[in-house]
Design a protein around this motif. Structure first.
Motif, PDB file in Angstrom:
ATOM      1  N   CYS A 307     -23.694 -18.495 -37.068  1.00 16.65           N
ATOM      2  CA  CYS A 307     -23.517 -17.734 -38.146  1.00 16.65           C
ATOM      3  C   CYS A 307     -22.079 -17.071 -38.141  1.00 16.65           C
ATOM      4  N   THR A 308     -21.245 -17.696 -38.640  1.00 13.62           N
ATOM      5  CA  THR A 308     -19.755 -16.925 -38.368  1.00 13.62           C
ATOM      6  C   THR A 308     -19.654 -15.537 -39.152  1.00 13.62           C
ATOM      7  N   TRP A 309     -20.257 -15.241 -40.109  1.00 12.67           N
ATOM      8  CA  TRP A 309     -20.126 -13.702 -40.846  1.00 12.67           C
ATOM      9  C   TRP A 309     -20.807 -12.904 -40.109  1.00 12.67           C
ATOM     10  N   SER A 310     -21.830 -13.278 -39.451  1.00  8.71           N
ATOM     11  CA  SER A 310     -22.616 -12.532 -38.381  1.00  8.71           C
ATOM     12  C   SER A 310     -21.853 -12.098 -37.340  1.00  8.71           C
ATOM     13  N   GLN A 311     -21.065 -13.088 -36.603  1.00 10.47           N
ATOM     14  CA  GLN A 311     -20.392 -13.000 -35.459  1.00 10.47           C
ATOM     15  C   GLN A 311     -19.044 -12.043 -35.818  1.00 10.47           C
ATOM     16  N   GLU A 312     -18.727 -12.151 -37.123  1.00  6.33           N
ATOM     17  CA  GLU A 312     -17.390 -11.018 -37.346  1.00  6.33           C
ATOM     18  C   GLU A 312     -17.998  -9.711 -37.571  1.00  6.33           C
ATOM     19  N   VAL A 313     -19.196  -9.498 -37.992  1.00  8.93           N
ATOM     20  CA  VAL A 313     -19.802  -8.032 -38.234  1.00  8.93           C
ATOM     21  C   VAL A 313     -19.951  -7.713 -36.709  1.00  8.93           C
ATOM     22  N   CYS A 314     -20.392  -8.363 -35.566  1.00  5.36           N
ATOM     23  CA  CYS A 314     -20.657  -7.790 -34.463  1.00  5.36           C
ATOM     24  C   CYS A 314     -19.340  -7.798 -33.489  1.00  5.36           C
ATOM     25  N   ASP A 315     -18.390  -8.750 -33.953  1.00  3.16           N
ATOM     26  CA  ASP A 315     -16.942  -8.516 -33.096  1.00  3.16           C
ATOM     27  C   ASP A 315     -16.369  -7.273 -33.214  1.00  3.16           C
ATOM     28  N   PRO A 316     -16.070  -6.710 -31.858  1.00  2.00           N
ATOM     29  CA  PRO A 316     -15.419  -5.372 -31.750  1.00  2.00           C
ATOM     30  C   PRO A 316     -14.132  -5.469 -32.423  1.00  2.00           C
ATOM     31  N   ASN A 317     -13.343  -6.414 -32.643  1.00  2.39           N
ATOM     32  CA  ASN A 317     -12.203  -6.423 -32.923  1.00  2.39           C
ATOM     33  C   ASN A 317     -12.196  -6.810 -34.592  1.00  2.39           C
ATOM     34  N   ILE A 318     -13.017  -7.243 -34.990  1.00 11.12           N
ATOM     35  CA  ILE A 318     -13.210  -7.409 -36.676  1.00 11.12           C
ATOM     36  C   ILE A 318     -14.147  -6.326 -37.046  1.00 11.12           C
ATOM     37  N   GLY A 319     -15.645  -6.432 -36.967  1.00 12.05           N
ATOM     38  CA  GLY A 319     -16.326  -5.500 -37.394  1.00 12.05           C
ATOM     39  C   GLY A 319     -16.254  -4.114 -36.839  1.00 12.05           C
ATOM     40  N   LEU A 337     -18.843  -0.823 -39.251  1.00 13.06           N
ATOM     41  CA  LEU A 337     -19.612  -1.975 -39.513  1.00 13.06           C
ATOM     42  C   LEU A 337     -20.573  -2.642 -38.637  1.00 13.06           C
ATOM     43  N   THR A 338     -19.985  -2.369 -37.419  1.00 11.27           N
ATOM     44  CA  THR A 338     -20.920  -2.990 -36.152  1.00 11.27           C
ATOM     45  C   THR A 338     -22.362  -2.108 -35.991  1.00 11.27           C
ATOM     46  N   ILE A 339     -22.679  -1.239 -36.680  1.00 13.72           N
ATOM     47  CA  ILE A 339     -23.956  -0.801 -36.719  1.00 13.72           C
ATOM     48  C   ILE A 339     -24.843  -1.680 -37.342  1.00 13.72           C
ATOM     49  N   THR A 340     -24.432  -2.588 -38.365  1.00 14.80           N
ATOM     50  CA  THR A 340     -25.310  -3.469 -38.999  1.00 14.80           C
ATOM     51  C   THR A 340     -25.571  -4.866 -38.151  1.00 14.80           C
ATOM     52  N   CYS A 341     -24.693  -4.856 -36.884  1.00  6.92           N
ATOM     53  CA  CYS A 341     -24.823  -6.127 -36.078  1.00  6.92           C
ATOM     54  C   CYS A 341     -26.216  -6.678 -36.075  1.00  6.92           C
ATOM     55  N   GLU A 342     -27.141  -5.801 -35.529  1.00  4.55           N
ATOM     56  CA  GLU A 342     -28.597  -6.545 -35.274  1.00  4.55           C
ATOM     57  C   GLU A 342     -29.252  -6.954 -36.618  1.00  4.55           C
ATOM     58  N   SER A 343     -29.043  -6.094 -37.797  1.00  3.33           N
ATOM     59  CA  SER A 343     -29.714  -6.691 -39.039  1.00  3.33           C
ATOM     60  C   SER A 343     -28.985  -7.907 -39.572  1.00  3.33           C
ATOM     61  N   SER A 344     -27.709  -8.001 -39.403  1.00  2.00           N
ATOM     62  CA  SER A 344     -26.992  -9.293 -39.760  1.00  2.00           C
ATOM     63  C   SER A 344     -27.458 -10.668 -38.880  1.00  2.00           C
ATOM     64  N   LYS A 345     -27.793 -10.251 -37.741  1.00  2.00           N
ATOM     65  CA  LYS A 345     -28.163 -11.398 -36.920  1.00  2.00           C
ATOM     66  C   LYS A 345     -29.568 -11.743 -37.535  1.00  2.00           C
ATOM     67  N   LYS A 346     -30.587 -10.909 -37.726  1.00  2.00           N
ATOM     68  CA  LYS A 346     -31.780 -11.243 -38.332  1.00  2.00           C
ATOM     69  C   LYS A 346     -31.551 -11.933 -39.761  1.00  2.00           C
ATOM     70  N   LEU A 347     -30.744 -11.207 -40.397  1.00  2.00           N
ATOM     71  CA  LEU A 347     -30.490 -11.897 -41.749  1.00  2.00           C
ATOM     72  C   LEU A 347     -30.234 -13.321 -41.902  1.00  2.00           C
ATOM     73  N   CYS A 348     -29.293 -13.884 -40.720  1.00  2.00           N
ATOM     74  CA  CYS A 348     -28.807 -14.869 -40.602  1.00  2.00           C
ATOM     75  C   CYS A 348     -30.251 -16.136 -40.612  1.00  2.00           C
ATOM     76  N   ILE A 349     -31.252 -15.606 -40.058  1.00  2.00           N
ATOM     77  CA  ILE A 349     -32.513 -16.344 -39.776  1.00  2.00           C
ATOM     78  C   ILE A 349     -33.153 -16.847 -41.218  1.00  2.00           C
ATOM     79  N   PHE A 350     -33.124 -15.612 -41.972  1.00  2.00           N
ATOM     80  CA  PHE A 350     -33.779 -15.967 -43.476  1.00  2.00           C
ATOM     81  C   PHE A 350     -32.542 -16.272 -44.536  1.00  2.00           C
TER      82      PHE A 350
END
Length: 886
Positions: A307-319, A337-350
């Motif tokens: 999930c590219t957009w979730s990776q960008e949220v969690c990437d310290p150089n982007i998010g 934005l990286t605070i929402t990293c975990e929720s973005s990973k869960k969101l990729c599932i659904f």
């Protein structure tokens, strides 16, 4: 009409003696208990107990005035005398454990059964079904899950016809004692009990066992279970069907077995049988939906790492370099934005492509479910003799009959008939009831508004309390964000409010329906069903609709936020949208509802029965008869399985209306229903008295409700994917805005999606009313908008206005909704057209039965009548000829 018909058949029906003649009342025969605990017969061992009435000896009552006790005793004596006048036989026995209790056993002789079977148009066997049935290729597979036929033997199939005494010889009668089965006998006796009078006041007749129960004259009225559920009956004349049902149906070991529906119907009647048939069919269909749902969930889980957009949220150089604007006025601070990293990973599932596939599949699945259920229901209507039930057999409610004081002309029969209200009175009643329904629905909406205000106000508290520094990396902040804390607490409070309102609306719906005064029991239940579902629909689903379609949709932008009630700033969704919050809301409500219902439906009756059993055991070690055992069980309630239907239909709504947000919903529903079938069966066979068997042609008003949910589900799922999910903006970016002329990438990609979809805002443009107390760290002068509103950046000639990307996304969302709805509705139409409502096999059986009825009954009558006419003609002709000869 029924009362008049009964008076013709039984002249003594409904007679209430004068005060002077009370000493001439017929009384039950008094006998002592014969120490046969499993017996289902009178003391003579010949007459079967068809019903049991229980009352407390008035001479031993200390809770009422003496005059009140005398009135109650007089009404009861008159009632029992009228029962005997109607042909019923009564036998009274004092309780073994409590000398204050009297059990009156009721027996219906053969003549009474035949008379009322004709009045009630009960269908009875004519001859064996002689149509050849073709074996299915899947029969061998079905045997693995069926009940052992050596234990519960299959019911014989008969062609049936409405019973008439003059055609008695044409019916299939092997034994008079078994021609009317116990369920039919109990239903006939209950019909009589519901219509026999006990008093007359101001020229208004009072009648019916229900009113006597409500006023406390009788404490209980019920048919008997035929044995203990723990062991076979010691009486060889008792079939022990209750024991077999517990062992082969209600026991947890049978959770994967099919239900013995014919046996259930035989013991409990068609109304309960059709409920378990529907629930079993629904559960079987859920198996397919659950398998597909698991597949879609696994697809999302296995592809979440891509999930590219979730990776960008969690990437310290982007998010990590994206600073988000505060989510509330003044008290909130800037955050990373990286605070929402975990929720973005869960969101990729659904929020994946599998969700779209599953939403389309469920739109088609629900059509298959409803169409195949119609076929199955048609089969049961024929097999259980309910095809023409509503037109022929169902009787008027006693409560309706008691109010029939107005006379009107029937347009069809051109005869006068009695009705409870005039046309004007009916209009007034309907207006009042409709207004009351809308008032209580508005009250539910008001409670939802209160929950929204709670969310808005508490979010400020959580935002100020839960520290959110840009550089903070505490583990707790990955999960306990202000949005999460607000969502979970609001969902819990919403669930509590829903449970409280359910208790209130149950009583309100019953009061409104009683005021309407429906004519038949089916009309009553359908009216009550509609009201209760409207209340429950708004109560359960309103919070979900708010999160799915309103939260985060009308919030303005950081420089110009929109306020709720002029005070509270509207809620915003996370950068990934509100889909995950909708999933959380569904999980809490569905899970909490299942737990609460099981506590309410299973544990409470179990605890009550245990308390009653232990207290009775403490008083005595004597042998207790079957009727006293059953008396200490719990009554089923006036509405029967109404709440079981309501629970399942609400669940059906969650499974279909919001399935796009939670593909595992069918799996959870399947597990719940497999347990629900056995729990309901266990509850009926072990914790409750035997219910009065009732006829039912179908599942009543629940059928159109299910169809309405199925139609609405297509719209809601399409809108969830379009407006709540982030799928459409991602697809638009991938195909249009990631490549020239809008993007800089040489090929279609999701890279850069996060940076391009979070609008930029200049912190100097904050108004004083919303400017945060804390300042932005570093040299940055801008922050990003939390939600995807797609606006031009500051400095642009149209700054903070919607950009071209926004209008592309909006057009794509509307196009998606239109295309998805039309495609699914077209497929639904084709499926509905292809699948007939009645199978060819069932049609053949119906035609064959009508033919036999015509041949055996009507043609035989015609031959007899023609023979009599011919004899009269011949006699008349002979006498004429002799006269001429003379």
């Amino acid at each position: 009409l029924v009362l008049e018909l009964n008076r013709v058949i039984i002249p003594t029906y409904g007679t209430v003696p004068d005060q002077q003649n009370l000493q001439n009342l017929h009384t039950p025969e008094w006998v002592d208990f014969d120490d046969k605990p499993d017996s289902l017969f009178f003391k003579d061992g010949q007459r079967r107990i068809d019903f049991v009435l229980v009352y407390e000896d008035e001479s031993k009552k200390m809770t009422h005035k003496r005059s009140d006790r005398k009135k109650q005793k007089r009404k009861r004596q008159v009632y029992e005398s009228n029962l005997i006048n109607n042909g019923l036989q009564l036998e009274a026995t004092r309780s073994v454990l409590d000398e204050k209790l009297i059990f009156v056993k009721v027996h219906a002789p053969w003549e009474v059964l035949c008379t009322y079977a004709e009045v009630m148009h009960i269908k009875l066997p004519l001859q064996h079904n002689d149509l050849k049935t073709r074996g299915s290729a899947f029969n061998w597979f079905g045997r693995l899950f069926r009940v052992d036929e050596n234990i519960i033997k299959p019911e014989q199939e008969f062609f049936t016809a409405p019973f008439r005494k003059e055609h008695l010889s044409n019916f299939y009668i092997q034994d008079k004692d078994t021609f009317f089965n116990p369920a039919t006998r109990s239903r006939i006796v209950h019909f009589i009990l519901s219509r026999v009078e006990y008093a007359t006041k101001n020229n208004v007749k009072k009648f019916g066992i229900n009113k006597l129960l409500d006023t406390g004259i009788y404490k209980a009225a019920f048919p008997l279970h035929d044995s203990s559920f723990k062991h076979l009956s010691a009486d060889p004349n008792c079939p022990s069907e209750r024991y077999l049902l517990y062992r082969e149906w209600a026991h947890p070991k049978n959770v994967f077995k099919l239900q013995p529906l014919d046996f259930i119907r035989k013991y409990y009647g068609e109304k309960i049988g059709i409920y378990f048939a529907w629930l079993g069919f629904y559960t079987n269909m859920l198996t397919v939906a659950a398998v597909v749902g698991i597949g879609c969930f696994l697809y999302g889980y296995l592809t979440k790492d891509n999930c590219t957009w979730s990776q960008e949220v969690c990437d310290p150089n982007i998010g990590g370099n994206i600073i988000m604007c505060p989510q509330c006025d003044k008290a909130c601070t800037y955050w990373n934005l990286t605070i929402t990293c975990e929720s973005s990973k869960k969101l990729c599932i659904f929020d994946s492509f599998g969700t779209l596939v599953f939403a389309v599949f469920m739109g088609i699945w629900v059509t298959f479910f409803l169409e195949f259920w119609k076929r199955r229901q048609a089969e049961l209507e024929y097999e259980w003799d309910t095809i023409e039930y509503l037109e022929q057999e169902e009787q008027v409610r006693p409560e309706y009959e008691a109010r029939c004081t107005h006379t009107v002309m029937n347009e069809i029969t051109q005869q006068e008939e009695h009705v409870p209200y005039t046309a004007c009175g009916k209009c007034v009643r309907m207006t009042f009831c409709t207004s009351a329904i809308f008032f209580w629905i508005l009250l539910i909406i008001a409670s939802v508004v209160g929950i929204i205000v709670y969310r808005l106000s508490v979010f400020l508290v959580f935002s100020a309390t839960l520290s959110q520094h840009i550089s903070g990396t505490e583990a707790i902040r990955k999960y306990l964000t202000p949005q999460t804390a607000t969502s979970v607490t609001a969902s819990l409070i919403s669930f509590v409010v829903i449970m409280i309102l359910n208790i209130i609306y149950e009583k309100v719906a019953v009061l409104i329906t009683d005021f309407e005064l429906p004519r038949t029991q089916t009309d009553y239940e359908n009216s009550l069903t509609t009201k209760m579902f409207l209340f429950q629909f708004v109560n359960y689903y309103s919070s979900c609709f708010y999160i799915a379609f309103f939260k985060g949709k009308f919030v303005g932008h950081p420089g110009s936020p929109v306020y709720w009630l002029g005070k509270y700033r509207n809620e915003e969704c996370d950068p990934g949208g509100c889909l995950l919050e909708l999933t959380t809301q569904l999980a809490i409500i569905v899970g909490g509802k299942a737990i609460w219902n099981n506590i309410q439906e299973v544990l409470l009756p179990l605890v009550k029965n245990l308390i009653g059993r232990y207290s009775a055991a403490a008083r005595s070690e004597k042998v207790v008869p079957r009727w006293e055992h059953d008396y200490h069980l719990q009554p089923i309630g006036k509405l029967g399985l109404f709440y079981e239907y309501l629970e399942m239909v609400i669940q059906f709504g969650f499974v279909t209306l919001f399935v796009a947000s939670f593909p595992l919903a069918p799996l959870l529903a399947l597990i719940n229903n497999m347990l629900e079938i056995r729990l309901d069966a266990w509850k009926l066979t072990t914790q409750f008295r035997r219910v009065v068997p009732q006829k039912a042609q179908d599942i009543g008003a629940w059928q159109p409700i299910l169809q309405g949910i199925a139609i609405l589900a297509v719209v809601t799922n399409a809108m969830i994917i379009a407006f709540t999910s982030d799928m459409i903006p991602r697809l638009v970016y991938y195909w249009s805005f990631s490549v020239p002329p809008y993007g800089n990438h040489s090929s279609h990609t999701m890279k850069g999606y996060i940076n391009s979809t979070l609008s930029v805002f200049n912190i100097s443009d904050f108004k004083n009313a919303s400017k945060p107390f804390s300042s932005l760290f570093g040299k940055q002068t801008t922050c990003r908008q939390v939600y995807r509103d797609l606006r031009y950046p500051p400095g642009h000639q149209h700054q903070y206005e919607h950009n071209i990307y926004y209008w592309h996304v909006t057009a794509a969302k509307l196009a998606f909704i239109i295309v998805m709805e039309h495609v699914i509705y077209f497929v639904k139409f084709i499926i509905s057209y292809i699948i007939p409502d009645v199978s060819q096999k069932t049609e053949s059986k119906v035609k064959r039965e009508k033919y036999l009825t015509q041949k055996l009954l009507h043609e035989n009558d015609l031959k007899k009548n023609m023979g009599k006419i011919a004899e009269k003609i011949i006699k008349g002709a002979g006498s004429t000829f002799r006269h001429k000869d003379e």
